[in-house]
Design a protein around this motif. Structure first.
Motif, short mmCIF file in Angstrom:
data_model
loop_
_atom_site.label_atom_id
_atom_site.label_comp_id
_atom_site.label_asym_id
_atom_site.label_seq_id
_atom_site.Cartn_x
_atom_site.Cartn_y
_atom_site.Cartn_z
N THR A 181 44.34 46.03 34.67
CA THR A 181 43.82 46.56 33.40
C THR A 181 42.55 47.38 33.59
O THR A 181 42.13 48.08 32.67
CB THR A 181 43.55 45.42 32.41
OG1 THR A 181 42.51 44.57 32.91
CG2 THR A 181 44.81 44.58 32.19
N GLU A 182 41.93 47.29 34.76
CA GLU A 182 40.72 48.06 35.05
C GLU A 182 41.04 49.45 35.60
O GLU A 182 40.12 50.26 35.76
CB GLU A 182 39.84 47.31 36.04
CG GLU A 182 39.39 45.93 35.55
CD GLU A 182 38.49 45.23 36.55
OE1 GLU A 182 37.89 45.93 37.40
OE2 GLU A 182 38.39 43.99 36.49
N TYR A 282 34.44 43.16 44.94
CA TYR A 282 35.57 43.77 44.23
C TYR A 282 36.90 43.20 44.71
O TYR A 282 37.93 43.86 44.67
CB TYR A 282 35.56 45.28 44.43
CG TYR A 282 34.24 45.93 44.04
CD1 TYR A 282 33.91 46.11 42.70
CD2 TYR A 282 33.33 46.34 45.02
CE1 TYR A 282 32.71 46.69 42.34
CE2 TYR A 282 32.12 46.93 44.66
CZ TYR A 282 31.81 47.10 43.32
OH TYR A 282 30.62 47.67 42.96
#
Length: 334
Positions: A181-182, A282
């Motif tokens: 979704t990013e 990340y």
């Protein structure tokens, strides 16, 4: 989000390790203790199903407690861990290729592709090398092996590091889809179509997945040193056959034998005070999820490698080595 106090302590320790290492550690390390150095010893260890390739830098029985690194995949190789061979200035560093990977035998027999066999494989290596206790570092799929090993053989574990932590397929899949979704909407749409019944051309799927990897799997290209190491070490490299059989063809769902794998209950059986979770800032292994794993492992610590994705060892080797070096020193005598 707020990081727990133990995380901040781990980052502080890493920084102090870099800035205030003793003079003997700051001196030029021997050739065998440099990143990507040639091994001091190589052997093929008999295990269930065949033989596995093992390489050692340093002399077992001399120096501090040895460390063994367990690579990911399934079907990966030890190659990326060669960036951590600088640790051999203090302790023996042991790298190996799991059966059917890298320079190990490759029978490609599905009967060997069982979690318990990979755990027993690691114990066979310990016995062959004559190691009493060692630090066990697993990365990605290797974290599952490290966790299972620590639960089964605690007497041989000085500490455990679960890096890029994969220990539950349902949690991993949920994280992968949350991270999607990013990404830009067109990338999300392409990946959704690739998971559907009428996928677009493979080239489109590969390109969209590469965007995901560039954000969350590895943020830096392979270094010239790593490329040279892979060329020089030889072997057959990554094995997609075992990867597809155990995991599946997609990052976003599992169709293989690991599709229902969940070792989270084992966290209550290991010594939390000797356990560290290690992720990249990340990472595909989302920090929120790994913090939850740490909460279920009382006394454990969580460290984050700033600027790194899942491949923190090749993204940020200096920071990763500093964190590991400090952790090992603190747990050598326990």
């Amino acid at each position: 989000m707020r990081f727990p106090i133990r995380l901040l302590a781990a980052l502080s320790l890493a920084l102090s390790t870099i800035l205030s290492a003793p003079a003997w550690a700051q001196a030029a390390a021997p050739v065998s203790a440099q990143p990507y150095a040639a091994p001091d010893r190589e052997l093929m260890v008999p295990v269930e199903g065949g033989r596995v390739y093992v390489r050692v830098n340093g002399v077992i029985g001399k120096g501090a407690t040895p460390v063994v690194f367990i690579h990911g995949g399934p079907g990966g190789t030890h190659d990326g861990f060669a960036a951590m061979l600088g640790l051999a200035d203090e302790r023996p560093v042991i790298l190996y290729d799991q059966l059917d990977s890298g320079r190990s035998d490759r029978p490609n027999d599905p009967a060997n592709w069982r979690v318990e066999r990979f755990v027993s494989e690691l114990e066979s290596i310990r016995q062959a090398l004559g190691v009493d206790r060692w630090h066990v570092v697993g990365h990605s799929w290797g974290s599952a092996i490290a966790l299972e090993y620590a639960a089964r053989y605690p007497e041989h574990v000085a500490s455990s590091v679960l890096a890029g932590t994969y220990i539950s397929t349902p949690r991993w899949i949920a994280d992968a889809n949350a991270l999607l979704t990013e990404l830009p909407k067109p990338v999300q749409a392409t990946i959704a179509a690739c998971e559907g019944t009428a996928p677009p051309p493979a080239s489109d799927c590969d390109a969209a997945t590469e965007v995901f990897y560039a954000h969350f799997n590895r943020r830096e290209p392979a270094s010239p040193e790593l490329i040279a190491y892979v060329r020089n070490i030889g072997g057959h490299g990554f094995n997609p056959v075992i990867y597809n059989a155990m995991w599946g063809p997609s990052e976003f769902r599992s169709t293989g034998s690991l599709k229902d794998y969940d070792a989270v209950p084992l966290l209550a059986r290991i010594d939390g005070a000797r356990t560290m979770f290690l992720v990249g800032q990340y990472d595909e292994a989302r920090i929120d999820t790994v913090q939850d794993f740490a909460r279920q492992t009382p006394g454990s610590e969580l460290a984050v490698v700033p600027g790194a994705a899942h491949g923190m060892i090749t993204d940020r080797p200096i920071a990763t080595e500093a964190i590991l070096r400090g952790w090992f020193r603190r747990h050598d005598g326990e």
